[in-house]
Write a protein that holds these residues in place. Structure first.
Motif, PDB file in Angstrom:
ATOM      1  N   TYR A 203       0.700  -0.792  -0.012  1.00 55.35           N
ATOM      2  CA  TYR A 203      -0.388   0.381  -0.303  1.00 55.35           C
ATOM      3  C   TYR A 203       0.815   0.797   0.399  1.00 55.35           C
ATOM      4  O   TYR A 203       0.243   2.256  -0.233  1.00 55.35           O
ATOM      5  CB  TYR A 203      -0.970  -0.425   0.918  1.00 55.35           C
TER       6      TYR A 203
ATOM      7  N   ASN B 214      -5.466   1.250  -9.614  1.00 55.64           N
ATOM      8  CA  ASN B 214      -6.126   0.206  -9.087  1.00 55.64           C
ATOM      9  C   ASN B 214      -5.317  -1.181  -8.340  1.00 55.64           C
ATOM     10  O   ASN B 214      -5.577  -2.427  -8.309  1.00 55.64           O
ATOM     11  CB  ASN B 214      -6.672  -1.150 -10.344  1.00 55.64           C
TER      12      ASN B 214
ATOM     13  N   ASN C 252      -4.892  -1.776  -4.947  1.00 53.98           N
ATOM     14  CA  ASN C 252      -5.618  -2.142  -3.766  1.00 53.98           C
ATOM     15  C   ASN C 252      -6.231  -3.549  -3.828  1.00 53.98           C
ATOM     16  O   ASN C 252      -5.964  -4.839  -3.899  1.00 53.98           O
ATOM     17  CB  ASN C 252      -6.816  -1.269  -3.482  1.00 53.98           C
ATOM     18  N   SER C 253      -7.301  -3.672  -5.531  1.00 52.82           N
ATOM     19  CA  SER C 253      -7.984  -4.809  -5.934  1.00 52.82           C
ATOM     20  C   SER C 253      -7.009  -5.622  -6.896  1.00 52.82           C
ATOM     21  O   SER C 253      -7.379  -7.350  -6.292  1.00 52.82           O
ATOM     22  CB  SER C 253      -9.216  -4.097  -6.925  1.00 52.82           C
ATOM     23  N   ILE C 254      -6.150  -5.162  -7.192  1.00 51.57           N
ATOM     24  CA  ILE C 254      -4.873  -5.873  -7.009  1.00 51.57           C
ATOM     25  C   ILE C 254      -4.333  -6.811  -6.162  1.00 51.57           C
ATOM     26  O   ILE C 254      -4.390  -8.343  -6.037  1.00 51.57           O
ATOM     27  CB  ILE C 254      -3.510  -5.418  -8.283  1.00 51.57           C
TER      28      ILE C 254
ATOM     29  N   TRP D  35      -5.793  -7.599  -3.140  1.00 52.52           N
ATOM     30  CA  TRP D  35      -6.717  -8.385  -2.718  1.00 52.52           C
ATOM     31  C   TRP D  35      -6.836  -9.480  -3.615  1.00 52.52           C
ATOM     32  O   TRP D  35      -7.188 -10.797  -2.439  1.00 52.52           O
ATOM     33  CB  TRP D  35      -8.266  -7.485  -1.944  1.00 52.52           C
ATOM     34  N   ASN D  36      -7.514  -8.878  -5.354  1.00 54.54           N
ATOM     35  CA  ASN D  36      -8.353 -10.188  -5.423  1.00 54.54           C
ATOM     36  C   ASN D  36      -7.248 -11.357  -5.777  1.00 54.54           C
ATOM     37  O   ASN D  36      -7.341 -12.314  -5.892  1.00 54.54           O
ATOM     38  CB  ASN D  36      -8.365  -9.865  -7.156  1.00 54.54           C
ATOM     39  N   SER D  37      -5.611 -10.724  -5.916  1.00 53.56           N
ATOM     40  CA  SER D  37      -4.706 -11.480  -5.777  1.00 53.56           C
ATOM     41  C   SER D  37      -3.779 -12.594  -4.535  1.00 53.56           C
ATOM     42  O   SER D  37      -4.375 -13.869  -4.745  1.00 53.56           O
ATOM     43  CB  SER D  37      -3.439 -10.808  -6.468  1.00 53.56           C
TER      44      SER D  37
END
Length: 326
Positions: free
Chosen positions: A239, A259, A261-263, A265-267
């Motif tokens: 972060y 993006n 954060n999305s990368i 958490w999704n990873s």
């Protein structure tokens, strides 16, 4: 004491259809030089067990009203007479050659502990999913089926009494810290039939077990705590990437990652889900024909829900550790 004589301790905490199967598995033993000690820890008493008429060995029934598994086994140990002590449960049943094989192992006079070797048995679809999540088709060492000399048992300090679950794991872990000659059965003599039959039973079991295990698995909880700390450090680093590595220039820098954060958490969730649904079951030798084409998705979702249920127990264990350090 004769090391060929074996005391078999069987705790029973409620009336169950498995009582018949448990007694039958002992009646079928090819090795007959054993005594059976039944520890009745049920609240109202299990009553008469007619199947005991099929056994010609010495049988003792010990009453231990409301005792948890560890205390029940300790009661059985107190009432045993033979040089070798063994353990089974109603839902972890031995094959007919279990004691015969054990007697051959203990021809080695230096052997002190022979750990049980088990495999999971599933009889319905829900149990198949849980088996894929936990044991798969791989054998595992276990307390049921274990045989130990009386002298080694005294060194081990017996079982923790005040917990509903996990005392077997704690006891085996404690054995490994002692200077004992320990082996594991080469053959999987033990069949485990204890998988929850419904999703609701699984949720309740995992929740209660996580709470109980948090009371004793100190080293495991410490590893979990340290893993959480490392994960938090990793996330903090990620972060901070767009601030630190762009020198505050954000999207004006080539180092900026949109993006992020999305990368992240999704990873992380994808890695977790694949590990839970495919990698761990594969390592546990679960059949690919069962996992594919769609069951792996259900296994992963089931594992995710059960891991969520464990959170209160894990947090309780971490809090206890932190308090113990103050």
């Amino acid at each position: 004491m004769d090391k060929k004589q074996i005391s078999v301790i069987l705790p029973i905490h409620k009336k169950s259809s498995f009582i018949h199967k448990g007694i039958a598995s002992l009646a079928d033993q090819t090795y007959k030089n054993f005594q059976l000690i039944i520890v009745d820890s049920s609240i109202d008493g299990i009553g008469e067990i007619k199947d005991l008429n099929n056994l010609h060995q010495e049988i003792k029934i010990v009453r231990a009203k409301g005792a948890f598994p560890g205390e029940a086994r300790n009661k059985g140990i107190e009432n045993s007479d033979f040089g070798l002590i063994s353990f089974i449960d109603l839902k972890t049943l031995p094959g007919s050659d279990w004691l015969e094989d054990a007697s051959k192992h203990f021809e080695d006079q230096s052997l002190e502990v022979l750990l049980g070797n088990g495999r999971g048995i599933a009889s319905n679809y829900n149990q198949r999913l849980i088996k894929a999540l936990t044991y798969g088709n791989k054998s595992f060492k276990c307390l049921p089926g274990t045989i130990i000399t009386r002298e080694a048992l005294k060194k081990s300090g017996f079982f923790v009494k005040a917990i509903r679950a996990g005392e077997d794991i704690e006891w085996i872990s404690r054995l490994n810290t002692l200077s004992l000659n320990i082996k594991i059965f080469e053959k999987s003599h033990i069949s485990y039939y204890g998988f929850p039959e419904t999703f609701a039973e699984a949720i309740n079991k995992w929740y209660l077990y996580s709470i109980e295990n948090s009371k004793i698995n100190i080293l495991t909880s410490q590893k979990v705590m340290y893993s959480y700390v490392c994960l938090l450090g990793f996330l903090y680093f990620i972060y901070s990437w767009n601030f630190v590595f762009t020198f505050g220039q954000w999207d004006r820098s080539n180092a900026f990652i949109p993006n992020l954060n999305s990368i992240v958490w999704n990873s992380l969730f994808l890695i977790y889900f694949l590990a839970r649904s495919l990698i761990i079951p594969f390592l546990k030798k679960e059949y690919l024909l069962f996992l594919f084409p769609f069951n792996w998705l259900l296994v992963g979702a089931y594992g995710f829900l059960l891991d969520l249920i464990k959170i209160p127990g894990r947090l309780s264990g971490l809090i206890r550790i932190l308090r113990s350090k103050n």
